[in-house]
Design an enzyme around this catalytic site. Sequence first.
Site, PDB file in Angstrom:
ATOM      1  N   ASP A  55       0.854  -1.191   0.000  1.00 35.99           N
ATOM      2  CA  ASP A  55       0.000   0.000   0.000  1.00 35.99           C
ATOM      3  C   ASP A  55       0.888   1.239   0.000  1.00 35.99           C
ATOM      4  O   ASP A  55       1.895   1.284   0.727  1.00 35.99           O
ATOM      5  CB  ASP A  55      -0.888   0.026   1.234  1.00 35.99           C
ATOM      6  CG  ASP A  55      -1.920  -1.094   1.244  1.00 35.99           C
ATOM      7  OD1 ASP A  55      -1.976  -1.856   0.263  1.00 35.99           O
ATOM      8  OD2 ASP A  55      -2.662  -1.191   2.239  1.00 35.99           O
ATOM      9  N   HIS A 107      -6.348   2.458  -3.797  1.00 37.29           N
ATOM     10  CA  HIS A 107      -6.301   2.538  -2.336  1.00 37.29           C
ATOM     11  C   HIS A 107      -7.090   3.740  -1.810  1.00 37.29           C
ATOM     12  O   HIS A 107      -6.849   4.226  -0.718  1.00 37.29           O
ATOM     13  CB  HIS A 107      -4.848   2.614  -1.863  1.00 37.29           C
ATOM     14  CG  HIS A 107      -4.662   2.339  -0.393  1.00 37.29           C
ATOM     15  ND1 HIS A 107      -5.386   1.386   0.292  1.00 37.29           N
ATOM     16  CD2 HIS A 107      -3.834   2.901   0.531  1.00 37.29           C
ATOM     17  CE1 HIS A 107      -4.992   1.354   1.558  1.00 37.29           C
ATOM     18  NE2 HIS A 107      -4.065   2.280   1.737  1.00 37.29           N
ATOM     19  N   HIS A 111      -7.625   9.183   3.130  1.00 37.26           N
ATOM     20  CA  HIS A 111      -7.351   7.966   3.908  1.00 37.26           C
ATOM     21  C   HIS A 111      -8.252   7.934   5.142  1.00 37.26           C
ATOM     22  O   HIS A 111      -7.808   8.089   6.284  1.00 37.26           O
ATOM     23  CB  HIS A 111      -5.874   7.939   4.311  1.00 37.26           C
ATOM     24  CG  HIS A 111      -5.354   6.544   4.513  1.00 37.26           C
ATOM     25  ND1 HIS A 111      -5.473   5.871   5.712  1.00 37.26           N
ATOM     26  CD2 HIS A 111      -4.749   5.683   3.660  1.00 37.26           C
ATOM     27  CE1 HIS A 111      -4.930   4.672   5.607  1.00 37.26           C
ATOM     28  NE2 HIS A 111      -4.491   4.531   4.376  1.00 37.26           N
ATOM     29  N   HIS A 201       3.808  -2.288   3.202  1.00 38.08           N
ATOM     30  CA  HIS A 201       3.634  -0.890   2.808  1.00 38.08           C
ATOM     31  C   HIS A 201       4.910  -0.365   2.165  1.00 38.08           C
ATOM     32  O   HIS A 201       6.009  -0.735   2.570  1.00 38.08           O
ATOM     33  CB  HIS A 201       3.289  -0.022   4.018  1.00 38.08           C
ATOM     34  CG  HIS A 201       1.974  -0.379   4.646  1.00 38.08           C
ATOM     35  ND1 HIS A 201       1.837  -1.466   5.475  1.00 38.08           N
ATOM     36  CD2 HIS A 201       0.752   0.197   4.552  1.00 38.08           C
ATOM     37  CE1 HIS A 201       0.570  -1.543   5.868  1.00 38.08           C
ATOM     38  NE2 HIS A 201      -0.099  -0.544   5.323  1.00 38.08           N
TER      39      HIS A 201
END
Length: 244
Positions: A55, A107, A111, A201
């Site tokens: 990610d 993604h 966020h 990540h």
Amino acid sequence: MKSIRRWLMSALAACLVAFGCGIGPQVFAASTQANQPKAIYKVDTKEKVVALTFDISWGNKVPEPVLNVLKQQNVKKATFFLSGPWTLHHPEIAKKIKDMGYEIGNHGNLHKDFSNYPDSWIREQVALSEKSIYQVTGVKTKLIRTPNGDFNPRVLRCLNNMGYTVIQWNTDSLDWKNPGVQNIVSRVTKRAVPGDIILMHASDSSKQIVEALPQIITQLRNQGYQFVTVSELLAGANVSSNVR
């Protein structure tokens, strides 16, 4: 005659209630379960294949070193989930991911946990990130990993209706916690199973992944594993999915 008719009607009503209570809810529950949208954690296979996933939502210090490690280790298959703002801020890195042949997934944009917002907000956010990724890389994303891995049945249904497959993970490296290189390596290599989707990540918050990644790759290969993209994993085996 009336009393007999009345008795028959009562008996029939009692039978309908009894069968309705005994059968109806079970059939409805089975139908609901069968139609319930799901997120994918791994696939059921005996083949020793795993999908390395990364990610990225912040920074430019870690992504390129991660790509360099993958290149040095001759890992040609991996899946990167990119946020919309990061892609627009670092188009050269996003293009490099695409040019190196790695799979790109969505993604999200902001966020934030999708389950805290209505469907209209989710659709808007996903459309924004989809547009950003396409603008920079030319990739029309079909896989999505929600920010923080957050979802509920409503979110899954919304994303499925947009044509997305929601990807979670079976093995979490916890690299973003920076628990120590060997802890990251051990956590991944001891938990990985055939058909695994491994979460890592390539954001700057993951300060130890660059050092841990070569060891993860080497040890998984020593265990007999090969690396594939998430899409290849899904195409080659039965899917294990769940709603958690």
